[in-house]
Each structure stands twice: as structure tokens, then as C-alpha cells.
Design an enzyme around this catalytic site. Sequence first.
Site, short mmCIF file in Angstrom:
data_model
loop_
_atom_site.label_atom_id
_atom_site.label_comp_id
_atom_site.label_asym_id
_atom_site.label_seq_id
_atom_site.Cartn_x
_atom_site.Cartn_y
_atom_site.Cartn_z
N TRP A 100 27.73 30.63 -4.52
CA TRP A 100 27.26 31.99 -4.82
C TRP A 100 28.22 33.03 -4.25
O TRP A 100 28.49 34.04 -4.89
CB TRP A 100 25.83 32.20 -4.33
CG TRP A 100 24.88 31.27 -5.02
CD1 TRP A 100 24.13 30.28 -4.44
CD2 TRP A 100 24.57 31.22 -6.42
NE1 TRP A 100 23.40 29.62 -5.40
CE2 TRP A 100 23.65 30.17 -6.62
CE3 TRP A 100 25.01 31.96 -7.53
CZ2 TRP A 100 23.14 29.85 -7.88
CZ3 TRP A 100 24.50 31.64 -8.79
CH2 TRP A 100 23.58 30.59 -8.95
N ASP A 167 23.59 38.71 0.76
CA ASP A 167 22.85 38.02 -0.29
C ASP A 167 21.85 37.11 0.41
O ASP A 167 22.22 36.10 1.00
CB ASP A 167 23.82 37.20 -1.16
CG ASP A 167 23.12 36.37 -2.23
OD1 ASP A 167 21.87 36.40 -2.29
OD2 ASP A 167 23.82 35.71 -3.02
N LYS A 191 13.47 32.58 -5.59
CA LYS A 191 13.64 31.56 -4.55
C LYS A 191 12.50 31.65 -3.53
O LYS A 191 11.96 30.63 -3.15
CB LYS A 191 14.98 31.72 -3.84
CG LYS A 191 16.19 31.69 -4.79
CD LYS A 191 16.68 30.28 -5.06
CE LYS A 191 17.68 30.16 -6.20
NZ LYS A 191 18.80 31.07 -6.16
C1 LIG Z 1 20.12 31.51 -6.88
C2 LIG Z 1 21.06 32.32 -6.11
C3 LIG Z 1 21.81 33.35 -6.71
C4 LIG Z 1 21.76 33.65 -8.20
O1 LIG Z 1 20.56 34.21 -8.54
P1 LIG Z 1 20.23 34.64 -10.04
O2 LIG Z 1 18.97 35.44 -9.84
O3 LIG Z 1 20.04 33.40 -10.83
O4 LIG Z 1 21.34 35.48 -10.54
C5 LIG Z 1 22.64 34.10 -5.92
N1 LIG Z 1 22.75 33.86 -4.60
C6 LIG Z 1 22.06 32.88 -3.99
C7 LIG Z 1 22.23 32.67 -2.52
C8 LIG Z 1 21.19 32.08 -4.72
O5 LIG Z 1 20.50 31.11 -4.12
#
Ligand SMILES: *Cc1c(COP(=O)(O)O)cnc(C)c1O
Length: 354
Positions: A100, A167, A191
Site C-alpha cells: 500500500w 494511512d 477494514k
Molecule cells: C486495503 C488498504 C488500502 C486500499 O484501500 P481501498 O479502500 O481498497 O482503496 C490502502 N491502505 C491499506 C493499509 C489497506 O489495508
Amino acid sequence: MKKHNFSAGPCILPQEVLAQASEAVKDFNGSGLSLIEISHRSKDFVEVMEKARSLVLELLGLEGKGYQALFLQGGASMEFLMIAYNLLETKAGYVNTGTWSDKAIKEAKLFGEVVEVASSKAEKFNFVPQGYGIPDGLDYLHITSNNTIFGTQTKNFPKSYTNLICDMSSDIFSRQLDFSQFDLIYAGAQKNMGPAGTTLVVIKEDILGKVSRQIPSMLDYKVHIGKDSMFNTPSVFAVYVSMLTLDWLKNMGGIDAIEKINEKKAQLLYSEIDLSPVFEGYARKDDRSLMNATFSLTEDKLKGTFEKMLQEAGINGLNGHRSVGGYRASMYNALSLESVGVLVDVMSEMERKA
Ligand SMILES: *Cc1c(COP(=O)(O)O)cnc(C)c1O
């Protein structure tokens, strides 16, 4: 049969949240109308949006500190570019700790210079770099708090760094941090907060308005703040379910309470991985994630038996990401300690059979 849902995302949500959400889809607040067929400008929905936004700041301890919470669209992946669009004037620093981060770097490069201040790529992202120097003159530093795919988690963040961006897609609301050390936090809902379809962005307002480029309205954080996160039609269902989940978390005692449970779940699983001769962990021990535990069998020939046992125990979503292989147990907030216990029982049974 009860299922134990270890899916990495979209992930498990609390049963009572699912029950309330399905009721609201049929009849929202006794209105005789569905949540998803009324105006997002109606009083009932505006209240949902406002409650969701204020619960975010309350749970993170950021009320009255100059932050705004937004529920946007496009996933965390859209934030990879929005952050750079809004904040990158000349150069930005990124700590590369996984797939990511790698993707975030790729997008940022379209807007300016990117300095990879540290990376664990050469070791297939099985650890989180620490003690790296941060060059002067960065517009911001971007960190990924939890590396969903590799099962590592950032435990120490650079001290008193201004313009720190994080993030937190896969560990927001799972552990207590001083959230005011970050100027922007973002997380895809699916998540640890709700269904797919909305992305939470928590932003310190005073970091905005400093880049010289023109920003299209939909990608401009200021526009979304100015319209109370309703510039265009929001993902009403995803925001509603996120609001319910945040309320569930608040009622169970907030982040402090869930963190204790998350630690217990992770300890239970990691001690089985460490004690058992038939399993081995992927991430370095000090950097292990409380949310996503990555491990594999020491002998490939046990795979068939193990996977049959998992299925018989109702364990779902344990396959590792295709780039790592093996297994990944995602233990997000709504997963119970009991479910981790069921997995650990299967793992110790595997050891006896091997
Ligand atoms: C799943 C994830 C993403 C991507 O998320 P989307 O909503 O599918 O764009 C980005 N960063 C992390 C740490 C993730 O676990």
C-alpha cells in the site's frame, strides 16, 4: 453453523450492527422508508452524517483541536493521490513498508518529488524500519501504520514531526495512540469500521491551502470540509453502518477497551505460532501486527489436512495475500476472542496430527 470470519477486508462487523443496518434498509427510524431511498439532505440522514463525524473525533480524542472528519469516496486508494494533490508542492517523504505504501508513492510521484526515507522492500516487507533520518524541507511525511498484507505494524512514529500523514486503513480505532501527532489520517472503511464504499479522512484544517496548483472540486479537501462532507451524494449506507460501528465501539468503552481485547487475541494466536513446530510467523516479532497475523506451515504436505480442518471448524478468510502466500488471520475489532480460540484449537490439533 457459526462462522469465524478472519477476512482481511471487507471484514467482519459486529452482529448487532448488521441487524440494525438490515432493519434500516427496510424501514429507517420508523419512517416507512428505506435508508437507501431517502434524500441525503433529509434531516434523518444529515443527523447520521453529523453523528458519524463527531464520533470519529470523539473516539480519537481530537475534538476541539482543529480537525475535521470527512467521509469520502474512492477508497484509501483515492487518498493516495488526493493527499499529494492537496499537499505536495515540491517534495514529500514516504516510508515504504508494503504494497500500500508502494502504491501511495507511485501516485505521489505524479505531483512532485518523492523521497523514500526508509524502506523494508529488500526484506519483502517483513519488518518496519526505525531510526531513519528525515530530510529537511519535506511538505509532509507519509507512513502506513499497519501493513495489512505483510502483517507488520508501526509501533513508534517520528516524534513531534509536523505534517505527518498516516494511512491507518487496517488499524484505525484498534489501539490507543496520540492521534494529535498526525495532521492527516485516512482509512478505507472496510477494514475496521464499516462496509466498503466510504473512506474516512481526518484532517487538521490548517495544513490546507498551501499548494499553488488548482484542485478539482471533488479532489479538494477544502471543498468537502466547506460542505460538511456532503459536497455530492455520500455513500449513505456505508456512512450509516460506519456510524453504527463507531457507536458500538463507544458503548463498549472506546479504543482503550478494544485495545485490551485486541492484545489478548493477538497474544493467543502468536504464542501458538511461536510454540508450534508446524507453524512459523512471517513478520519480525517486534513489528508484528495486532490486526493481521501472517504465518505459514513449515511443511507443505500438511496443507490439505489443515485446510480441511479449518473448513470443518467454520473458519473463513484465512488465506494469505497472493503476494505472500501462507495464511493471514485478520483480527479486526469485531472478531471475538472466542473465534481466535477456535483457530488456535485447530492449529494445536494440526500439531498433534503432524
Ligand atoms: C486495503 C488498504 C488500502 C486500499 O484501500 P481501498 O479502500 O481498497 O482503496 C490502502 N491502505 C491499506 C493499509 C489497506 O489495508
